[in-house]
Design an enzyme around this catalytic site. Structure first.
Site, PDB file in Angstrom:
ATOM      1  N   ASN A  25       0.395   2.960   8.265  1.00 19.82           N
ATOM      2  CA  ASN A  25      -0.708   3.314   7.374  1.00 19.82           C
ATOM      3  C   ASN A  25      -0.758   2.344   6.213  1.00 19.82           C
ATOM      4  O   ASN A  25       0.236   1.698   5.879  1.00 19.82           O
ATOM      5  CB  ASN A  25      -0.553   4.744   6.844  1.00 19.82           C
ATOM      6  CG  ASN A  25       0.588   4.866   5.840  1.00 19.82           C
ATOM      7  OD1 ASN A  25       1.758   4.914   6.229  1.00 19.82           O
ATOM      8  ND2 ASN A  25       0.270   4.898   4.552  1.00 19.82           N
ATOM      9  N   CYS A  26      -1.937   2.207   5.627  1.00 25.56           N
ATOM     10  CA  CYS A  26      -2.072   1.500   4.364  1.00 25.56           C
ATOM     11  C   CYS A  26      -2.476   2.530   3.322  1.00 25.56           C
ATOM     12  O   CYS A  26      -2.250   3.720   3.515  1.00 25.56           O
ATOM     13  CB  CYS A  26      -3.088   0.362   4.471  1.00 25.56           C
ATOM     14  SG  CYS A  26      -4.740   0.895   4.958  1.00 25.56           S
ATOM     15  N   MET A  27      -3.084   2.122   2.251  1.00 24.71           N
ATOM     16  CA  MET A  27      -3.382   3.054   1.176  1.00 24.71           C
ATOM     17  C   MET A  27      -4.417   4.092   1.595  1.00 24.71           C
ATOM     18  O   MET A  27      -4.340   5.256   1.187  1.00 24.71           O
ATOM     19  CB  MET A  27      -3.889   2.305  -0.055  1.00 24.71           C
ATOM     20  CG  MET A  27      -4.046   3.196  -1.277  1.00 24.71           C
ATOM     21  SD  MET A  27      -4.556   2.308  -2.748  1.00 24.71           S
ATOM     22  CE  MET A  27      -6.252   1.911  -2.338  1.00 24.71           C
ATOM     23  N   ARG A  29      -5.802   4.272   5.116  1.00 19.73           N
ATOM     24  CA  ARG A  29      -6.067   4.362   6.544  1.00 19.73           C
ATOM     25  C   ARG A  29      -4.804   4.601   7.370  1.00 19.73           C
ATOM     26  O   ARG A  29      -3.743   4.081   7.062  1.00 19.73           O
ATOM     27  CB  ARG A  29      -6.742   3.074   7.045  1.00 19.73           C
ATOM     28  CG  ARG A  29      -7.958   2.680   6.239  1.00 19.73           C
ATOM     29  CD  ARG A  29      -8.581   1.392   6.701  1.00 19.73           C
ATOM     30  NE  ARG A  29      -9.676   1.013   5.821  1.00 19.73           N
ATOM     31  CZ  ARG A  29     -10.624   0.135   6.118  1.00 19.73           C
ATOM     32  NH1 ARG A  29     -10.583  -0.474   7.290  1.00 19.73           N
ATOM     33  NH2 ARG A  29     -11.580  -0.134   5.273  1.00 19.73           N
TER      34      ARG A  29
END
Length: 505
Positions: A25-27, A29
């Site tokens: 995951n990113c911030m 998504r």
């Protein structure tokens, strides 16, 4: 949000655990690397409660927003690891989903982003079509390379944000009380803020190897090759000096030559060597021979070829974007950089700037480029406000009301593909509006000292806390100017309500 229920629904719609190669995951998504991308039903995922959007492709990206992405990734891992995993059976009308493959698909599903689910109830067909038209053409080798670069740096974003915020706190604290710099525990806090920068080359090497299909540990070692202290030279006989190492044509070597670009290329080469060796080396000696030969051959190529060439490339890019465009270009350079950033996003080439941001942060603690480029997103906010003030089209108003809040926080894709690009002229006025904010920030760096973002991955108002040297006021000033100019230019020149009737209907 029921993260476990949403995770099960997403897993059903991407084809089950057997179709997941890896996930992270990113911030904002959840990112799923799929084995068979065509199996995933992105449109059905986009309709799930809590999903703000989907980016379709080999890496399926499920946009759920800040804070939710990490929790959803954790729940997804638990669902993936569950022995008694069963498909979701929730029959609630708000969460009922369609079996994979039953929804209509676009002509090209290579890379398709869709819009917030709260908007996609018959109101954003134009956004989906625009996204497919633009993103569907982004299949060249160069654009694929930029997507790989994005995949390498996306997992690092939480670390940059964490360390950037800690560093910002230390900077504010030291400004308020300069004597705290002598406190041992304050130095520990400063050290925490510098961890990701100190280990950046190892992390980038590890992620590059993982992205390219090699052994992550060899990628980590590849990240250490360009930064070996021994490259500074060997000790002289009197033990007081060093004899610099040199290579033909290029001259003296030094640790860190080529920066993160050199690390990425070195780790990629390690992967190529490793994979080819595994095809020819007998299994009985593979464990001993392949890693050692990969290290020796890859290190030699890195020291004598990759480091010198990538150093020239990094210096050239830094000179073009920082020394020439900003230092010499001043407000004109800032205007041009901010104006053309949205077209770069549209073409999918903006990810190529990520290694530059990372290297600038590694070199002096911040990237002066990112606050300027972020002005493009601020102008999108102003554009949306102007269109909302002028239009009476219910579909367009619905799109803007749903996309504007996350646009203010820095998630701009819904505004770009749901509003400005379909209408075209608002896209142009937003680009120009962002230029004014970029010019203001460039002017600020010339008059009050250079400043920038101590982390990448944040934009919009969320970037303000990580602006270096306490200069967040300049950033917010630029952001406000971009919003105002984006709104004024769009209101006066960029939009007539007849455009909405023609496009949205």
């Amino acid at each position: 949000m029921d993260y476990h229920l949403l995770a099960r629904e997403i897993l059903d719609l991407v084809g089950g655990p057997d179709n997941i190669a890896s996930f992270t995951n990113c911030m904002t998504r959840l990112r799923l690397n799929l084995i068979r991308p065509e199996t995933a039903d992105a449109e059905a995922i986009n309709g799930l409660a809590g999903v703000l959007g989907v980016v379709e492709g080999k890496e399926l990206q499920v946009v759920v927003g800040p804070g939710h992405a990490e929790r959803l990734r954790s729940a997804f891992g638990e669902v993936m690891g569950s022995v008694d995993y069963t498909p979701a059976t929730d029959t609630d009308a708000t969460t009922q989903v369609t079996p994979p493959g039953t929804a209509k698909r676009g002509v090209d599903s290579a890379v398709v982003e869709t819009e917030p689910s709260s908007v996609l109830e018959g109101d954003t067909d134009i956004a989906v079509r625009t996204k497919k038209m633009v993103r569907g053409t982004q299949t060249s080798r160069v654009q694929a390379m930029f997507r790989h670069i994005g995949n390498i740096f996306v997992p690092i974003i939480p670390g940059f944000i964490a360390c950037g915020l800690v560093t910002a706190i230390c900077g504010i604290w030291k400004t308020i009380d300069p004597t705290v710099a002598d406190d041992g525990w304050f130095l520990v806090l400063v050290g925490l803020g510098g961890i990701v920068i100190a280990s950046l080359n190892f992390i980038v090497g590890h992620n590059t190897a993982q992205e390219c299909g090699g052994s992550p540990v060899l990628g980590l070692i590849a990240g250490g090759v360009p930064y070996m202290p021994a490259l500074a030279g060997t000790a002289a006989t009197d033990k007081t000096a060093a004899i610099p190492l040199t290579i033909p044509i290029f001259g003296k070597l030094q640790p860190g030559l080529g920066g993160v670009i050199g690390v990425m290329i070195t780790a990629w080469l390690f992967t190529v060597i490793e994979r080819r060796l595994r095809k020819v080396v007998p299994a009985a000696i593979e464990l001993f021979l392949v890693p050692a030969v990969t290290l020796l051959l890859g290190a030699a190529a890195s020291i004598f070829v990759i480091m010198p060439l990538s150093s020239l490339l990094m210096k050239g890019l830094t000179w073009l974007l920082v020394d020439f465009a900003l230092a010499k270009g001043g407000i004109i350079g800032g205007f041009i950089l901010a104006t053309f950033f949205l077209p770069m996003v549209m073409l999918g080439i903006h990810q190529g700037l990520t290694p530059i941001h990372a290297q600038l942060i590694a070199n002096h603690g911040f990237t002066e480029l990112l606050p300027i480029l972020a002005m493009a997103g601020a102008a999108q906010v102003g554009m949306a406000i102007a269109v909302l003030m002028k239009t009476r089209n219910p579909k367009l108003r619905s799109v803007i009301k749903s996309a504007l809040p996350i646009g203010i926080l820095g998630v701009g894709e819904p505004l770009i593909y749901g509003v400005s690009l379909p209408l075209l002229y608002p896209f142009l006025t937003a680009c120009l509006g962002g230029g004014f904010g970029g010019a203001f920030i460039a002017w600020g760096t010339q008059n009050c000292g250079t400043f920038g973002s101590q982390a990448f991955g944040l934009s919009g108002l969320l970037m303000a806390p990580v602006i270096s040297a306490g200069k967040w006021g300049w950033y917010l000033g630029g952001w406000l100017i971009s919003v105002i100019m984006g709104a004024v230019l769009t209101y006066l020149f960029g939009f007539k309500d007849s455009m909405a009737e023609r496009i949205m209907d």
